[in-house]
Design a protein around this motif. Structure first.
Motif, PDB file in Angstrom:
ATOM      1  N   ASP A 140      45.415 -86.476  35.343  1.00 33.50           N
ATOM      2  CA  ASP A 140      44.952 -85.117  35.658  1.00 33.50           C
ATOM      3  C   ASP A 140      45.996 -84.072  35.278  1.00 33.50           C
ATOM      4  OD1 ASP A 140      43.202 -83.217  36.572  1.00 33.50           O
ATOM      5  OD2 ASP A 140      43.691 -83.487  38.691  1.00 33.50           O
ATOM      6  N   PHE A 181      41.657 -93.323  33.893  1.00 30.81           N
ATOM      7  CA  PHE A 181      40.477 -92.521  34.198  1.00 30.81           C
ATOM      8  C   PHE A 181      40.444 -91.379  33.178  1.00 30.81           C
ATOM      9  CE2 PHE A 181      38.127 -90.483  38.090  1.00 30.81           C
ATOM     10  CZ  PHE A 181      36.923 -90.668  37.445  1.00 30.81           C
ATOM     11  N   ALA A 182      39.529 -91.476  32.230  1.00 32.62           N
ATOM     12  CA  ALA A 182      39.501 -90.517  31.129  1.00 32.62           C
ATOM     13  C   ALA A 182      38.345 -89.530  31.227  1.00 32.62           C
ATOM     14  CB  ALA A 182      39.415 -91.264  29.798  1.00 32.62           C
ATOM     15  N   ASN A 186      32.497 -84.946  35.297  1.00 32.60           N
ATOM     16  CA  ASN A 186      33.058 -84.134  34.208  1.00 32.60           C
ATOM     17  C   ASN A 186      31.995 -83.607  33.233  1.00 32.60           C
ATOM     18  OD1 ASN A 186      36.160 -86.059  34.045  1.00 32.60           O
ATOM     19  ND2 ASN A 186      35.779 -84.106  35.060  1.00 32.60           N
ATOM     20  N   ARG A 243      31.364 -79.790  33.141  1.00 34.06           N
ATOM     21  CA  ARG A 243      32.281 -78.821  32.508  1.00 34.06           C
ATOM     22  C   ARG A 243      31.552 -78.100  31.365  1.00 34.06           C
ATOM     23  NH1 ARG A 243      38.424 -81.107  32.595  1.00 34.06           N
ATOM     24  NH2 ARG A 243      38.393 -81.687  34.784  1.00 34.06           N
ATOM     25  N   ARG A 245      48.174 -90.744  40.560  1.00 34.54           N
ATOM     26  CA  ARG A 245      47.476 -89.507  40.152  1.00 34.54           C
ATOM     27  C   ARG A 245      48.515 -88.463  39.797  1.00 34.54           C
ATOM     28  NH1 ARG A 245      42.007 -86.705  41.915  1.00 34.54           N
ATOM     29  NH2 ARG A 245      42.096 -84.972  40.451  1.00 34.54           N
ATOM     30  N   ARG A 293      43.908 -86.330  45.831  1.00 31.92           N
ATOM     31  CA  ARG A 293      42.565 -86.838  46.113  1.00 31.92           C
ATOM     32  C   ARG A 293      42.202 -87.900  45.083  1.00 31.92           C
ATOM     33  NH1 ARG A 293      41.615 -81.295  44.862  1.00 31.92           N
ATOM     34  NH2 ARG A 293      41.122 -81.004  42.662  1.00 31.92           N
ATOM     35  N   SER A 302      38.895 -88.393  43.835  1.00 26.09           N
ATOM     36  CA  SER A 302      37.858 -87.946  42.891  1.00 26.09           C
ATOM     37  C   SER A 302      36.947 -89.077  42.404  1.00 26.09           C
ATOM     38  CB  SER A 302      38.497 -87.212  41.700  1.00 26.09           C
ATOM     39  OG  SER A 302      39.302 -86.139  42.143  1.00 26.09           O
TER      40      SER A 302
END
Ligand code: IPE
Ligand code: IPE
Ligand code: MG
Length: 247
Positions: free
Chosen positions: A20, A62-63, A68, A71, A188, A194, A196
């Motif tokens: 992130d 995580f990509a 997502n 967005r 993260r 978090r 997510s």
């Protein structure tokens, strides 16, 4: 004889990373968000190499989350383009370094070009096991559970499963992570604390590590620091400290 020393000094078998902070990395430099994603992809290459050098066996990244898609379309399209280019350009590198590519998520919903490239790359690397690189794409734990319940129900209707025999071990065969051990360490970046919707069930007993570094700035040294932090922890899995410290 104590075995805690062995346990504590062990390198994690499976590291999962919520990558992130690409957008904020770019914003800080007055660059478009896409530049942050581009830098992020370059960093993926470095971290994969370092994880492989450290002897980590599974690295899950995580990509792209199921959320997502919400967005702006321009950003989603750019991310898919970067992903496609990454897979196409890295397959050779993966073969050279004996890295096996895997995926978790609703892969079929990704653009067909991406699906094809992923399938090709997975097929070409399926005999390798120096490092298992798992990309979480269109991934979310809640959809994973729903998909698992649906697959289990189909198997049940076909008399391949029974309710009485259902335990966690059996149910976990229906998760995307079937054949992938639970993560030992979940990192993260970017300062958010978090999860997510990431590996909620598989992370039940994972160690968590949060760092303020934005993903493009999370370099080899930072991964090593996260692992050092992991090594100092005592994983108890519900037992007492005395129990895990003695044979
Ligand atoms: C992570 O960086 C990459 C993806 C979610 C695809 P972000 O794009 O979420 O970066 P921030 O959180 O806006 O800084
Ligand atoms: C999580 O990051 C997903 C990925 C890293 C791919 P997000 O940036 O999407 O998470 P939230 O929205 O801040 O929780
Ligand atoms: Mg973010």
């Amino acid at each position: 004889m104590t075995k805690s020393k062995d346990q504590i000094t062990q390198i994690p078998n499976h590291v999962a990373i919520i990558m992130d902070g690409n957008g904020r990395w770019a914003k800080k430099r007055k660059l478009p968000r896409i530049e942050g994603h581009r830098k992020g992809v370059n960093n993926v290459k470095k971290i994969v190499r370092h994880a492989s050098d450290l002897g980590i066996k599974y690295l899950t990244l995580f990509a792209f989350s199921v959320e997502n898609w919400n967005r702006p379309k321009l950003e989603v399209d750019a991310l898919m383009q970067l992903l496609l280019r990454f897979i196409k350009s890295q397959t050779k590198e993966m073969k050279k370094n004996k890295i096996r590519l895997g995926v978790i998520g609703r892969i079929k919903e990704l653009p067909s070009k991406v699906v094809k490239a992923l399938e090709k790359s997975m097929d070409e690397t399926k005999h390798f096991d120096h490092l298992n690189l798992v990309l979480a794409l269109n991934y979310g734990s809640r959809t994973e559970v729903l998909d698992a319940v649906k697959s289990f129900s189909t198997a049940f209707k076909n008399n391949e499963e029974s309710i009485d025999d259902l335990d966690w071990n059996r149910f976990s065969n229906y998760l995307y992570t079937d054949n992938i051990p639970d993560p030992d360490l979940i990192i993260r970046t970017s300062g958010e604390k978090r999860i997510s919707n990431f590996l909620l069930l598989q992370g039940a007993y994972s160690e968590y590590y949060f760092t303020d570094k934005y993903w493009p700035d999370f370099h080899e040294q930072e991964l090593s620091e996260a692992i050092e932090s992991y090594k100092k922890r005592e994983r108890r899995f519900g037992k007492t400290g005395e129990q895990v410290n003695t044979n």
